[in-house]
Design an enzyme around this catalytic site. Structure first.
Site, PDB file in Angstrom:
ATOM      1  N   CYS A  66       0.816  -1.222   0.000  1.00 20.96           N
ATOM      2  CA  CYS A  66       0.000   0.000   0.000  1.00 20.96           C
ATOM      3  C   CYS A  66       0.852   1.275   0.000  1.00 20.96           C
ATOM      4  CB  CYS A  66      -0.937   0.011   1.200  1.00 20.96           C
ATOM      5  SG  CYS A  66      -0.158  -0.475   2.755  1.00 20.96           S
ATOM      6  N   HIS A  85      -3.174   6.490   4.267  1.00 21.77           N
ATOM      7  CA  HIS A  85      -1.740   6.607   4.553  1.00 21.77           C
ATOM      8  C   HIS A  85      -1.250   7.977   4.094  1.00 21.77           C
ATOM      9  CE1 HIS A  85      -1.613   2.527   5.671  1.00 21.77           C
ATOM     10  NE2 HIS A  85      -0.899   2.003   4.698  1.00 21.77           N
TER      11      HIS A  85
END
Lengths: 350, 350
Positions: free
Chosen positions: A129, A250
């Site tokens: 990710c 994130h």
């Protein structure tokens, strides 16, 4: 037009749940969807495009008749079952780290290296990710100015560690707000490690396990995967990966040094504003910059706070945010499936 | 032995409260303590070493007879009242940014540049919280190998923004855990700016206001103050300052490049383990690294995750954590007062 039988492995997980949602919004022509999970979850129901789908127990034979299988049920499940799926004629898009660095397995972010899909032999790996959103942001810049160096510090959300880690963080936060001095920590920073620490109102500089050299596996993933996706082993990449008490989304503080001179904040903003999969959010005067909370639920990668280093002419800093469950995982996997369809690559040449 | 009349300006604030606590544990010989605050807080009571002290309203005449005045009530209060205190013979230790870059005002972290106190003309500035812990960690390394470059990304706690910001974060967290989709944001990221965003379960890449060049004032503070404290304008310093949902304890991902070759992770660990004010917490095999939650309430700066860059021989990464209200503010101010006493500098030579 060809239509596909699609299987989702790990259909009840944090990423699997989002894979189903992303497939619902995808242009991929789907004939039939099969939702696979552990025995424990078999029999549960999910809906897909308004239809009820019963979750089935994952076995090797689950992949009979499946054209595309999206895996997100942990590395050991992929190790065991991805080859079984390929054996039965399915193309696997694997969201675990099991095959990412395996030679012959394309590691793909469609905005960056869609062409690499042509080399697939049945398994395509979906990158980590934190890597995906960074390479989406850096590739358009690299194309124009070359990329000599990357130093990244991450601010990673807990959803990357799964549903139970999300619940753990929430419970810790509740307990701390209630004034409890002892809170339960059984999962984070890494379920597979010996010690566990509270993440609520904390920052944990450990994601995944440590390796011999003092870097974590997560940090090595960012370093190695970036080089593989960009097909350039000479790029210097360095990462510090940190878990913060964010549910999803994130954030990354990224410093880059370009190979060629001449870039300006303006030229980078212009390049990024026209690049695929990127939304430029960069207006300090209006306090516009990417945030985890505003990126959640969106498929794009958000870039802002672009500024030139005060000492190094080719050095630039930026802030890169994306929904780690979407572009960082499920959406990138579904995009890969869409690319396979577009390029007519949904078949296995072993 | 000489004993001092000490005043604390901003005695009810997040930092002021800790200043009183730090003075209680300090070796500074205190004859009398005077607690000063705005009219609104005057008349409230605090205890100091078991005695009740009534908070007085701050006026210029408050400083009559005061030897040492610790200021932490905002830059404009310092601008106005620090010269008044000096005029009345007090030495001021100012925790705001009002005088930090003023020529002739020493900017002091006792572990790094205690000697600079000798040049004071009445006002000594206490550096920014995020700067202090970084220079404490870097100075011992700089002494041995020289320091060419610093790139830092911060993970800063909300307590640096004051008591009301702490309450705002807590309320936002409670509301989000209760499933509310709209939460109140009236203070963060910067009380003085136009727009306000939720910090709970988020990361905000803005601390203080933006400047023309796209950097924030907080980032410029880290850059400029580091050079001033280390008396070296040639050090390349770059910062990205980010607020994270942590109550107290700033964390920093610090990358450095040394001037001289020969450093190893081991040699840096050894240097730091013997350096003043530092606790080395660096054992990946035991998952030992600094954390905000474990640093809170302690006076030291904690350093860990030291590792060599994979491409640059003189490059090293580390993770630096300290209690921003203690070493980052109140404790450093009280340490300065202790140093002034030790060096016999509690008098004003204007």
């Amino acid at each position: 037009m060809r239509e596909y039988n699609v299987a989702v492995v790990g259909a009840t997980g944090a990423v699997g749940t989002k894979m189903i949602e992303m497939l619902e919004t995808s242009s991929l022509p789907i004939k039939h969807i099969k939702l696979l999970a552990s025995k424990r979850s078999a029999g549960k129901e999910k809906t897909f495009k308004g239809e009820t789908v019963v979750i089935e127990e994952l076995t090797a034979d689950s992949f009979e008749g499946v054209d595309i299988a999206l895996f997100s049920a942990g590395g050991s499940i992929s190790q065991k079952f991805a080859p079984e799926a390929v054996k039965r004629g399915a193309v696997v898009v694997d969201n675990t780290s099991a095959f990412r660095m395996t030679e012959g397995v394309p590691l793909v972010v469609p905005e960056v290296n869609e062409e690499a899909l042509k080399e697939h032999r049945g398994i395509i790996a979906n990158p980590n990710c934190s890597t995906i959103q960074m390479v989406v942001a850096l590739e358009p810049i690299r194309k124009k100015y070359g990329l000599d160096r990357v130093i990244v510090s991450t601010y990673q959300a807990v959803s990357g560690a799964g549903v139970s880690a999300i619940e753990e963080l929430k419970q810790q936060a509740r307990d701390m707000l209630d004034g409890k001095t002892e809170v339960t920590a059984e999962i984070l920073p890494s379920a597979g490690d010996k010690k566990h620490y509270p993440l609520a109102f904390n920052a944990l500089p450990q994601i995944d396990l440590f390796t011999e050299d003092g870097y974590t596996f997560e940090e090595h993933k960012m370093i190695n995967e970036t080089k593989k996706i960009m097909s350039d082993d000479a790029i210097k990449v360095s990462a510090t990966c940190v878990r913060v008490p964010v549910l999803s989304g994130h954030s990354e503080s990224v410093y880059i040094e370009l190979k060629e001179a001449g870039a300006t904040v303006k030229s980078l903003q212009e390049i990024l504003s026209q690049a695929p999969g990127i939304v430029l959010e960069d207006d300090p005067a209006e306090q516009l910059y990417p945030q985890a909370l505003t990126a959640v639920g969106k498929k794009e990668t958000f870039v802002g706070r672009i500024r030139q280093d005060l000492d190094v002419e080719t050095g630039f800093h930026m802030w890169v945010v994306s929904d780690n469950l979407l572009k960082g995982a499920s959406w990138n996997s579904v995009q890969i499936a869409e690319s396979l369809h577009k390029l007519n690559l949904v078949h296995v040449n072993q």
